[in-house]
Design a protein around this motif. Structure first.
Motif, PDB file in Angstrom:
ATOM      1  N   ASP A 189       0.818  -1.212   0.000  1.00  0.00           N
ATOM      2  CA  ASP A 189       0.000   0.000   0.000  1.00  0.00           C
ATOM      3  C   ASP A 189       0.854   1.266   0.000  1.00  0.00           C
ATOM      4  OD1 ASP A 189      -2.389  -1.365  -0.124  1.00  0.00           O
ATOM      5  OD2 ASP A 189      -2.776  -1.257   2.029  1.00  0.00           O
ATOM      6  N   LYS A 190       1.936   1.268   0.772  1.00  0.00           N
ATOM      7  CA  LYS A 190       2.834   2.433   0.791  1.00  0.00           C
ATOM      8  C   LYS A 190       3.460   2.664  -0.582  1.00  0.00           C
ATOM      9  CE  LYS A 190       4.092   2.378   5.661  1.00  0.00           C
ATOM     10  NZ  LYS A 190       5.182   2.209   6.643  1.00  0.00           N
ATOM     11  N   LEU A 191       3.876   1.586  -1.224  1.00  0.00           N
ATOM     12  CA  LEU A 191       4.460   1.691  -2.556  1.00  0.00           C
ATOM     13  C   LEU A 191       3.431   2.204  -3.555  1.00  0.00           C
ATOM     14  CD1 LEU A 191       6.852   1.217  -4.480  1.00  0.00           C
ATOM     15  CD2 LEU A 191       5.985  -1.116  -4.775  1.00  0.00           C
ATOM     16  N   ALA A 192       2.223   1.669  -3.478  1.00  0.00           N
ATOM     17  CA  ALA A 192       1.162   2.085  -4.400  1.00  0.00           C
ATOM     18  C   ALA A 192       0.865   3.577  -4.258  1.00  0.00           C
ATOM     19  CB  ALA A 192      -0.093   1.258  -4.158  1.00  0.00           C
ATOM     20  N   VAL A 193       0.805   4.058  -3.038  1.00  0.00           N
ATOM     21  CA  VAL A 193       0.552   5.488  -2.809  1.00  0.00           C
ATOM     22  C   VAL A 193       1.719   6.315  -3.338  1.00  0.00           C
ATOM     23  CG1 VAL A 193       0.320   7.257  -1.024  1.00  0.00           C
ATOM     24  CG2 VAL A 193      -1.010   5.153  -0.857  1.00  0.00           C
ATOM     25  N   ALA A 194       2.943   5.886  -3.031  1.00  0.00           N
ATOM     26  CA  ALA A 194       4.126   6.641  -3.460  1.00  0.00           C
ATOM     27  C   ALA A 194       4.227   6.721  -4.976  1.00  0.00           C
ATOM     28  CB  ALA A 194       5.391   5.998  -2.879  1.00  0.00           C
ATOM     29  N   GLU A 195       3.832   5.649  -5.671  1.00  0.00           N
ATOM     30  CA  GLU A 195       3.934   5.613  -7.129  1.00  0.00           C
ATOM     31  C   GLU A 195       2.633   6.006  -7.827  1.00  0.00           C
ATOM     32  OE1 GLU A 195       5.480   1.856  -8.426  1.00  0.00           O
ATOM     33  OE2 GLU A 195       7.423   2.220  -7.483  1.00  0.00           O
TER      34      GLU A 195
END
Length: 56
Positions: free
Chosen positions: A23-29
């Motif tokens: 989820d953190k990666l998805a938000v960041a990207e």
């Protein structure tokens, strides 16, 4: 004319810590979880089956 790809829904379990990282990666990207998961699966399959003959 390019081939049309149809998508299917699959279900699997994932531990909470890994889901939080995803989820953190998805938000960041600014991407959807499913995009990242599809890309990861495609990369894994490419690395495993690239030089092996198909059994199908």
């Amino acid at each position: 004319m390019p081939a049309v790809r149809s998508l299917r829904i699959i279900t699997f379990k994932l531990d909470v810590d890994t889901l939080m990282k995803l989820d953190k990666l998805a938000v960041a990207e600014r991407r959807y979880r499913s995009e990242i998961i599809r890309e990861a699966i495609e990369a894994y399959l490419s690395s495993k089956v690239a030089d092996k003959p198909s059994v199908y």
